[in-house]
Design an enzyme around this catalytic site. Structure first.
Site, mmCIF file in Angstrom:
data_model
loop_
_atom_site.group_PDB
_atom_site.id
_atom_site.type_symbol
_atom_site.label_atom_id
_atom_site.label_comp_id
_atom_site.label_asym_id
_atom_site.label_seq_id
_atom_site.Cartn_x
_atom_site.Cartn_y
_atom_site.Cartn_z
ATOM 1 C CG ASP A 9 3.708 -3.090 8.741
ATOM 2 O OD1 ASP A 9 3.292 -4.143 8.219
ATOM 3 O OD2 ASP A 9 4.884 -2.698 8.649
ATOM 4 C CD GLU A 70 1.401 -7.832 6.916
ATOM 5 O OE1 GLU A 70 2.140 -8.742 7.332
ATOM 6 O OE2 GLU A 70 1.819 -6.768 6.440
ATOM 7 C CG ASP A 145 8.445 -0.788 9.694
ATOM 8 O OD1 ASP A 145 8.207 -1.897 9.197
ATOM 9 O OD2 ASP A 145 9.597 -0.386 9.955
#
Length: 174
Positions: A9, A70, A145
């Site tokens: 992330d 991502e 996170d």
């Protein structure tokens, strides 16, 4: 699939990660999760170097078969998008240099995969709760996170690792 999946992330201040290995009949088994933090008082190039080194160390330590990250998303703040793009580039470079498979997933696709069909707009707490439930953990990974990194690894396993029926999109993106 041979080896675990490293989910990332990306963030310049905090990059979350999760290492999940395949487990027959399950979404996987959590090996490790956490965050790589950088010092906001440092120059961007020092922070990017720290992120590269941190991800490289995770890859060397765990030998993942794949890295799930991502995709770029579009926001209203161009400066934030540019900084995130720099961070993603460094993380992608660390993975590419090791030769592991790289898979990119849109944030909404990860949320739908982990939370469920209506979960594309899920908040971080919902994602963390579902990561906890799916992996049979006593509590959600923290900070959020780290849970997001684990969710990316789970999404890879469910869509590409033979653990589910979701379809992969064009160009390695879902």
């Amino acid at each position: 699939m041979n080896g675990p999946v490293l989910g990332l992330d990306p963030g310049t201040a905090v990059t979350g990660y999760g290492v999940v290995e395949p487990a027959p009949g399950r979404v996987g088994r959590l090996v490790e999760c956490g965050v790589i933090r950088t010092d906001p008082r440092q120059h961007i190039w020092s922070r990017l170097d720290a992120l590269y080194e941190g991800v490289n160390e995770l890859i060397v330590r765990h030998g993942p078969a794949a890295v799930a990250i991502e995709t770029v998303f579009y926001g209203k703040n161009a400066r934030s998008a540019l900084t995130l793009g720099q961070t993603r580039g460094v993380l992608l470079l660390a993975a590419a240099r090791t030769g592991v498979e790289i898979a990119e997933f849109a944030p909404a696709a990860v949320k739908r995969c982990v939370v469920g069909a209506g979960g594309g707009g899920a908040v971080k707490a919902q994602v963390g709760y579902m990561v906890q439930r799916l992996l049979g953990l006593t509590r959600p990974p923290a900070p959020s996170d780290a849970a997001d990194g684990v969710a990316r690894a789970q999404t890879y396993l469910r869509t590409r690792g033979g653990q589910g029926k979701a379809a992969a999109g064009r160009g390695g993106q879902t």
